[in-house]
Scaffold this active site. Structure first.
Site, PDB file in Angstrom:
ATOM      1  N   TYR A 143      -8.496  13.596   5.282  1.00 52.81           N
ATOM      2  CA  TYR A 143      -8.474  14.871   4.563  1.00 52.81           C
ATOM      3  C   TYR A 143      -9.261  15.955   5.305  1.00 52.81           C
ATOM      4  O   TYR A 143      -9.130  17.138   4.997  1.00 52.81           O
ATOM      5  CB  TYR A 143      -9.053  14.721   3.145  1.00 52.81           C
ATOM      6  CG  TYR A 143      -8.183  13.936   2.172  1.00 52.81           C
ATOM      7  CD1 TYR A 143      -6.986  13.362   2.567  1.00 52.81           C
ATOM      8  CD2 TYR A 143      -8.570  13.777   0.856  1.00 52.81           C
ATOM      9  CE1 TYR A 143      -6.201  12.636   1.683  1.00 52.81           C
ATOM     10  CE2 TYR A 143      -7.784  13.057  -0.046  1.00 52.81           C
ATOM     11  CZ  TYR A 143      -6.599  12.485   0.386  1.00 52.81           C
ATOM     12  OH  TYR A 143      -5.829  11.768  -0.499  1.00 52.81           O
ATOM     13  N   LYS A 194      -7.370  -0.491   6.883  1.00 53.10           N
ATOM     14  CA  LYS A 194      -6.241  -1.113   7.568  1.00 53.10           C
ATOM     15  C   LYS A 194      -6.628  -1.369   9.019  1.00 53.10           C
ATOM     16  O   LYS A 194      -6.150  -0.724   9.955  1.00 53.10           O
ATOM     17  CB  LYS A 194      -4.970  -0.263   7.420  1.00 53.10           C
ATOM     18  CG  LYS A 194      -4.444  -0.388   5.988  1.00 53.10           C
ATOM     19  CD  LYS A 194      -2.984  -0.161   5.755  1.00 53.10           C
ATOM     20  CE  LYS A 194      -2.034  -0.777   6.709  1.00 53.10           C
ATOM     21  NZ  LYS A 194      -1.190  -1.832   6.092  1.00 53.10           N
ATOM     22  N   ASP A 227      -3.254  -2.059   1.730  1.00 51.85           N
ATOM     23  CA  ASP A 227      -1.958  -2.275   1.059  1.00 51.85           C
ATOM     24  C   ASP A 227      -2.033  -3.499   0.148  1.00 51.85           C
ATOM     25  O   ASP A 227      -1.589  -3.480  -1.005  1.00 51.85           O
ATOM     26  CB  ASP A 227      -0.788  -2.378   2.066  1.00 51.85           C
ATOM     27  CG  ASP A 227      -1.078  -3.280   3.258  1.00 51.85           C
ATOM     28  OD1 ASP A 227      -2.219  -3.768   3.396  1.00 51.85           O
ATOM     29  OD2 ASP A 227      -0.150  -3.504   4.065  1.00 51.85           O
ATOM     30  N   ASP A 251      -8.472   7.485  -2.846  1.00 55.94           N
ATOM     31  CA  ASP A 251      -7.709   8.399  -3.706  1.00 55.94           C
ATOM     32  C   ASP A 251      -6.543   7.642  -4.346  1.00 55.94           C
ATOM     33  O   ASP A 251      -6.320   7.689  -5.558  1.00 55.94           O
ATOM     34  CB  ASP A 251      -7.202   9.565  -2.836  1.00 55.94           C
ATOM     35  CG  ASP A 251      -6.718  10.753  -3.661  1.00 55.94           C
ATOM     36  OD1 ASP A 251      -6.745  10.679  -4.900  1.00 55.94           O
ATOM     37  OD2 ASP A 251      -6.311  11.755  -3.044  1.00 55.94           O
ATOM     38  N   ASP A 255      -6.054   6.010  -8.456  1.00 53.85           N
ATOM     39  CA  ASP A 255      -4.951   6.364  -9.360  1.00 53.85           C
ATOM     40  C   ASP A 255      -4.232   5.091  -9.837  1.00 53.85           C
ATOM     41  O   ASP A 255      -3.817   4.996 -10.992  1.00 53.85           O
ATOM     42  CB  ASP A 255      -3.932   7.301  -8.679  1.00 53.85           C
ATOM     43  CG  ASP A 255      -4.217   8.785  -8.963  1.00 53.85           C
ATOM     44  OD1 ASP A 255      -5.400   9.156  -9.034  1.00 53.85           O
ATOM     45  OD2 ASP A 255      -3.256   9.563  -9.117  1.00 53.85           O
TER      46      ASP A 255
HETATM   47  C1  LIG Z   1      -8.460  17.489  -3.582  1.00 51.57           C
HETATM   48  C2  LIG Z   1      -7.735  16.639  -4.562  1.00 51.57           C
HETATM   49  C3  LIG Z   1      -6.503  17.340  -5.029  1.00 51.57           C
HETATM   50  C4  LIG Z   1      -7.399  15.290  -3.979  1.00 51.57           C
HETATM   51  C5  LIG Z   1      -7.255  14.211  -5.018  1.00 51.57           C
HETATM   52  O1  LIG Z   1      -6.207  13.858  -5.463  1.00 51.57           O
HETATM   53  C6  LIG Z   1      -8.461  13.586  -5.522  1.00 51.57           C
HETATM   54  O2  LIG Z   1      -9.539  13.855  -5.031  1.00 51.57           O
HETATM   55  O3  LIG Z   1      -8.335  12.719  -6.416  1.00 51.57           O
HETATM   56 MG   LIG Z   2      -6.345  11.924  -6.495  1.00 58.03          MG
END
Ligand SMILES: CC(C)CC(=O)C(=O)O
Ligand SMILES: [Mg+2]
Ligand SMILES: NC(=O)C1=CN([C@@H]2O[C@H](COP(=O)(O)OP(=O)(O)OC[C@H]3O[C@@H](n4cnc5c(N)ncnc54)[C@H](O)[C@@H]3O)[C@@H](O)[C@H]2O)C=CC1
Length: 370
Positions: A143, A194, A227, A251, A255
């Site tokens: 990033y 990885k 993965d 990140d 999620d």
């Molecule tokens: C800068 C964010 C949009 C990146 C992201 O998805 C996060 O940090 O969870």
């Molecule tokens: Mg995110």
């Protein structure tokens, strides 16, 4: 220097302000009922800052963030700003905050409240009792790495470039945070990268292994390709205690972990830096989710991830464990009583609005506080 217990409120975009309104109500309750008051300032970030100032984070806001005890952030981004040049996008405001505050350790706890076991995408026995901590490196990796950009090629094609870069120190400092957290939990760290296909992954694995041998050999350490970690998170998440990983994989894995807990609307986070000469550890608290444009403005977002992020601020920055417990207990009791926003709604029940969820938490805080 800022006054004691100072908070900068950055609601941002989409559902960010809706969720942050509920946090503000709880902060006001804390002042009234527990005499825990904060010097509270509010400012703009993301699309809201672009609309007002033409930039996703004004220098003056950055300066404020650097001088408070904690920043509480809602979310940034949305379709209105999607076509802006990359440097001007709302998300750059958040990335700037993370980078300039040097918030290299992003703690993302994924905890499945018992009442939400049925809201998870997985079988009850897989998620019941789940309590894992993802430690995501937040100021390095792909990033932020250079070179980056989109360039024109002589043959008329275009090339998009991002670079994954990690230094020894960047890996070791986030590794220390993960091992220290594991020591207070179940004593197990899984490091994920990885290393089979990326040099930065090889370095990550070597440095975490060295750090473990030098300082943290009391902790159980294993390594897992990212993965596979994604697959294992949905197959058998309770094999994990602390996962330490890089910016991009963290990140994504967090999620994924969100769905083990029932919803992205349940996952809080704390982003922490080093302790400075004044004994202050820079910190920003925000939910894991984004601005959810698909439900923004409809009073149906789940505010609990943002509220639980505030509870993390009480615990990590303000050393107010009792108040943090109180907020977390109120959330748990509200969920136990069957109150749900649409994202965690059980079959056959009626969902409540964002503000009604806030009402329920406040009523439960009153009850718990006596
Ligand atoms: C800068 C964010 C949009 C990146 C992201 O998805 C996060 O940090 O969870
Ligand atoms: Mg995110
Ligand atoms: N930290 C931040 O500010 C983040 C910002 N974003 C930005 O947010 C915008 C939207 O991104 P998406 O990929 O859609 O991710 P998102 O996290 O905003 O939403 C993904 C899905 O989860 C749902 N959701 C998220 N939070 C929820 C909540 N509290 N209650 C109920 N449902 C919830 C949304 O309705 C949507 O269906 C983009 O501009 C993105 O860059 C994305 C992630 C983090």
């Amino acid at each position: 220097m800022a006054a004691n217990k100072s908070i900068l409120f950055l609601p941002g975009d989409g559902i960010g302000p809706e969720a942050m309104t509920q946090v503000r109500r709880v902060i006001e309750w804390m002042g009234r009922e527990r005499s825990v008051s904060f010097d509270l300032d509010e400012d703009l970030v993301g699309g809201a800052a672009i609309d007002a100032h033409g930039v996703p984070l004004a220098d003056a806001t950055m300066e404020k963030a650097l001088n408070v005890d904690a920043v509480l952030l809602g979310a940034v981004g949305g379709p209105k700003w999607d076509d802006l040049p990359f440097e001007k996008k709302p998300e750059r405001g958040l990335l700037r905050l993370r980078k300039e505050m040097e918030l290299y350790a992003n703690l993302r706890p994924a905890l499945c409240f018992e009442a939400l076991v049925s809201a998870s995408s997985l079988k009850p026995e897989i998620v019941s009792g789940l309590d894992i901590m993802i430690v995501r490196e937040l100021t390095g990796g792909v990033y932020f790495g250079e070179p980056r950009g989109i360039e024109e090629l002589p043959d008329g094609q275009r090339r998009g470039i991002n670079t994954q870069v990690y230094t020894t120190n960047e890996i070791r400092r986030v590794g220390d945070v993960a091992f220290d957290l594991a020591r207070k939990r179940s004593g197990h760290v899984t490091s994920s990268e990885k290393a089979n296909v990326m040099e930065s992954g090889v370095l990550w694995r070597q440095e975490i292994t060295k750090l473990h041998q030098e300082k943290h050999s009391d902790i159980k350490l294993d390594h897992m390709y990212a993965d596979n970690a994604g697959m294992q998170l949905v197959r058998n998440p309770k094999q994990f205690d602390v996962i330490v990983t890089d910016n991009l994989f963290g990140d994504m894995l967090s999620d994924v972990a969100a769905m083990l807990t029932g919803s992205l609307g349940m996952l809080p986070s704390a982003s922490l830096g080093d302790v400075d000469a004044n004994g202050r550890r820079k910190a920003l608290y925000e939910p894991v989710h984004g601005s959810a444009p698909d439900i923004a403005g409809q009073d149906k977002a789940n505010p609990l991830a943002t509220l639980l992020s505030y509870a993390m601020a009480l615990r990590y920055t303000f050393d107010l464990a009792e108040e943090a417990d109180l907020v977390e207990q109120a959330v748990q009791n509200v969920l136990d009583s069957g109150i749900r926003t649409p994202d965690i709604m059980a079959e056959g029940t009626k969902a409540v609005s964002t503000s009604a969820m806030g009402d329920a938490v406040l009523a439960e805080l009153d009850r718990l506080n006596g």
